[in-house]
Design a protein around this motif. Structure first.
Motif, PDB file in Angstrom:
ATOM      1  N   GLU A 335       0.856  -1.202   0.000  1.00 50.42           N
ATOM      2  CA  GLU A 335       0.000   0.000   0.000  1.00 50.42           C
ATOM      3  C   GLU A 335       0.883   1.240   0.000  1.00 50.42           C
ATOM      4  OE1 GLU A 335      -3.024  -0.801  -0.400  1.00 50.42           O
ATOM      5  OE2 GLU A 335      -3.200  -2.795   0.473  1.00 50.42           O
ATOM      6  N   ASP A 338      -0.056   4.996   0.636  1.00 46.43           N
ATOM      7  CA  ASP A 338      -0.775   5.414   1.830  1.00 46.43           C
ATOM      8  C   ASP A 338      -0.077   6.551   2.579  1.00 46.43           C
ATOM      9  OD1 ASP A 338      -1.910   5.410   4.544  1.00 46.43           O
ATOM     10  OD2 ASP A 338      -2.927   3.616   3.803  1.00 46.43           O
ATOM     11  N   LYS A 564      -8.299  -0.226   3.861  1.00 51.78           N
ATOM     12  CA  LYS A 564      -6.935  -0.648   3.574  1.00 51.78           C
ATOM     13  C   LYS A 564      -6.706  -2.139   3.616  1.00 51.78           C
ATOM     14  CE  LYS A 564      -5.246   3.658   5.301  1.00 51.78           C
ATOM     15  NZ  LYS A 564      -4.544   4.363   6.334  1.00 51.78           N
TER      16      LYS A 564
END
Ligand code: ADP
Ligand code: ZN
Ligand code: ZN
Length: 750
Positions: A335, A338, A564
């Motif tokens: 991710e 982020d 997420k």
């Protein structure tokens, strides 16, 4: 010849301090060792040795270091190098980095956890002697039984003795301490301190790697080919394409070569699910590290990583970039887009993704960035700057289609008076269908920055923090008003202090309110809420996620946290309650963020089985970005965004430094901000300086804040720019009026 050490202290100070060491310590002390040193009249600190040398400092009397805590360095040379890079790049003190890097326990003398254990005294460690004593008990049957229990528990006759704690022994035998004491008095048993590890070495059932499907196998091969030529590769794979499975294969290959892996995640909430997945494959080779762990646990992991038997894999949140690594071979940044990778406050305001890239390069390790929605920076570095390789994975695992996104025009509904509360008739209908089919639902409500507030219905009064320039947030369940900047709390007043009205209402749109509304609409449904308020304790995330995974809850409402990387099997419907707060956010990254959030939260729907459904409520159905989300068209979105950034001089084409100036007095803050803006303009030119500005929150903890933004072309020397910037700061501080002003920097703000 005298020996001296330069020591980094855990204080926001740029300089190191020099101390003399006695002969004994001079023999042993090395770079990276922990020492206790005096500072000022009364204080002493644990510091880290930066340099050992023989150059007596001049101009002041050198003090002696008190003690060397251990001969083995607690911080490796590569780590010190990383600290230096962070301090330099993010414009803070090495002491700030030290503070963030080391668990608090290492800033003191660390006490291991000790239990009282039981063993036979030396005289009784033979079968013969034991038989004798057992026979001699005659009427003392309780002692007899207790001794037998001990022998059993320690497996004395079958390959033991194994460790037995006093507490376990007594609990097992359910006997009184007096009986135990009698055996000790008789000289048969004795106790001793046993140092126990807090790290779980429990080995669960392991399963092998999952075989990759053809698309995933191709992606893995491409990643490996790419990393042979380049040091960084971006894996751009749609949600639920199996990125985590690909990482797992890559990790396995890396540790097979005897190298370590760092697997970074942006959010602690995510670690619980991924930990379980990875533990099934890698068992005790994997260590978890993040700030929710108790400090002693973190110290133990730190020490284990320094030992000859370190974890081969570290899975952790941003602070795990600071752990010692012996032989780092691969860094995975999951991710990668982020923004929680960036630390906001206090210094060091570092970006863990970028720091991890630096860490990897220091070890000659490779980095894999992974995401379904790349950041503009990484996308640019991949497609336009050619700095990173790119591997794309467009298919979900098992070719499940990405969810269908249906926008709902709430403006229209409001006009027709068909929107009551926060749920459109369409979303309500879909929720009812899902609940009837026993499917689970995720509802996403944007962050609580737009948190619920109290407002006087008659005069519009809103309660504000007494120390900060913000309105207070209303926490309904505690019936309190809370400042999210300084933690100030106060009870909700009964009447308006301005006009005396009793009509105080809550305004705004928080997850709590959504929860209440659902309870009215679907009283049967079991609802859980995941936001900052419900996840304060260490195990809260785990509990909420586990309950949802096991089907104990039907509806999960949450902020960013639910968007997420979570992987649930039975979620068909996802509701985005209000996209507009994201779109209206006053920031050049607002659209990029909004897209990422919506695509990520949508990615939680329909991961197994049937195609999922996303209901997207917005007043801006006509915005191109809504269409981008509907078509899963990341590339159009980012293309438009990059073009705009280039025109408006924003990242990734420019680097930003936010300069903050703080003081108790508003006038001084303002005049220094104005003067510094003028000075910076002289040095950098007007087009690179944006100020003086008022930050969104212009007063925190009773300090006034001024702000200036500096923009530097990405292809210019940023090191030179930072140097000039520090010179300007120095110049400002030479003005006696400004001596007590604080200046600090946020480099690459997010
Ligand atoms: P991503 O990280 O890209 O969102 P995941 O790795 O979480 O995707 O994969 C989505 C789901 O599909 C997970 O439950 C995962 O276990 C499953 N999955 C993906 N690839 C495979 C595979 N090759 N074999 C078995 N299950 C897989
Ligand atoms: Zn009022
Ligand atoms: Zn406050």
């Amino acid at each position: 010849m005298m020996t001296f050490i330069d020591v980094i202290l855990p204080l926001p100070l740029k300089a190191t301090f020099t101390y003399a060491v006695d002969e004994d310590m001079a023999q042993k002390v090395k770079r990276g060792c922990r020492v206790v040193v005096p500072l000022g009249k009364k204080k002493h600190y644990t510091g880290i040795v930066d340099r050992v040398h023989h150059e007596a400092p001049e101009g002041y009397e050198v003090k002696y270091a008190f003690a060397l805590l251990e001969e083995q360095p607690a911080v490796l040379p590569q780590q010190l190098k990383l600290w230096e890079w962070i301090a330099d790049y993010y414009m803070c003190a090495r002491g700030d980095v030290f503070n963030a890097a080391l668990p608090a326990g290492l800033k003191l003398e660390f006490k291991p956890k000790v239990e009282t254990h039981v063993r036979l005294t030396e005289d009784y460690r033979t079968e013969e002697a034991l038989q004798q004593v057992l026979d001699s008990f005659n009427r003392a049957t309780k002692q007899h039984d207790l001794l037998l229990t001990y022998l059993n528990m320690s497996a004395f006759f079958e390959g033991g003795p194994y460790e037995v704690s006093k507490q376990d022994l007594l609990a097992h035998h359910n006997t009184s301490v007096a009986v135990f004491d009698a055996l000790v008095k008789r000289g048969v048993l004795e106790t001793y301190p046993y140092i126990i590890s807090r790290l779980s070495e429990k080995e669960n059932q392991r399963s092998g790697l999952k075989p990759l499907n053809a698309n995933q196998q191709l992606a893995l091969t491409q990643i490996k080919q790419c990393l042979e030529k380049q040091s960084v590769c971006l894996l751009y794979g749609v949600t639920s394409s199996g990125k985590t499975e690909i990482y797992t294969h890559l990790i396995e290959e890396t540790i097979r070569q005897g190298k370590q892996v760092l697997y970074l995640l942006p959010e602690i909430a995510l670690t619980t699910q991924i930990t379980e997945r990875l533990k099934r494959v890698f068992g005790t080779q994997i260590g978890i590290y993040h700030s929710r762990f108790s400090d002693p646990e973190r110290v133990e992991i730190w020490n284990k990583q320094l030992s000859d038997n370190p974890y081969l894999i570290i899975l952790g949140a941003r602070s795990s970039v600071f752990l010692p690594y012996r032989n780092l071979g691969l860094v995975i940044v999951d991710e990668e887009h982020d923004s929680s990778y960036k630390q906001q406050d206090p210094a060091p305001r570092y970006h863990a993704r970028n720091t991890a890239l630096m860490l990897a390069s220091m070890y000659g390790a490779k980095t894999l960035l992974g995401t379904a929605t790349p950041s503009a920076e990484s996308w640019y570095n991949t497609t336009e700057a050619g700095k990173y390789g790119l591997v794309t994975l467009k298919e979900r695992y098992q070719e499940i289609q990405l969810p269908e996104v249906i926008p709902v025009d709430v403006k229209e509904l409001h006009r027709k008076k068909m929107m009551h509360g926060h749920f459109s008739p369409f979303l309500k209908e879909k929720m009812k269908e899902a609940l009837d089919r026993k499917e689970q639902i995720i509802l996403f409500q944007n962050r609580r920055g737009f948190a619920p507030m109290i407002e006087c219905h008659d005069c519009g009064w809103v309660p504000r923090c007494v120390h900060c320039d913000v309105s207070l947030t209303y926490h309904k369940h505690a019936n309190q008003l809370v400042c999210h900047y300084c933690g100030y709390t106060t009870p909700v007043p009964h009447t308006c202090p301005e006009c005396g009205s009793e009509d105080l209402r809550d305004r705004g749109f928080g997850t709590e309110k959504v929860e209440d509304e659902i309870k009215e609409l679907f009283p049967q449904a079991r609802v859980a809420r995941m936001d900052l308020d419900t996840t304060r304790s260490k195990t809260a995330h785990e509990r909420i996620i586990n309950d949802f995974e096991r089907g104990k809850t039907d509806i999960l409402i949450g902020t960013q946290m639910v968007s997420k990387g979570l992987d649930f099997d039975h979620v068909h419907l996802v509701g985005i309650l209000n996209a507009d707060t994201m779109l209206n956010y006053p920031d050049f990254r607002a659209y990029e963020r909004a897209y990422q959030l919506m695509a990520q939260v949508a990615g939680r729907a329909g991961r197994k089985g049937e195609r999922g459904l996303v209901v997207l409520q917005t007043g801006h159905v006509d915005y191109p970005i809504i269409r981008n989300v509907m078509n899963n068209d990341f590339e159009s979105m980012i293309h438009t965004q990059l073009a705009e950034r280039q025109t408006c001089h924003f990242p990734p084409f420019y680097r930003l430094v936010n300069i903050y100036i703080k003081h108790r007095q508003q006038r001084l803050t303002e005049s220094m901000t104005a003067l510094m803006t003028a000075q910076l303009t002289k040095v950098f030119g007007a087009e690179r300086v944006n100020g003086p500005l008022q930050p969104l929150v212009a007063r925190v903890h009773s300090l006034h804040i001024g702000m200036i933004v500096l923009k530097i072309e990405s292809n210019a020397s940023f090191a030179q720019a930072r140097k000039l910037l520090l010179q300007v700061e120095q110049l400002m501080h030479q003005d006696t009026r400004f001596k007590s002003l604080q200046v600090y920097y946020d480099v690459d703000p997010v």
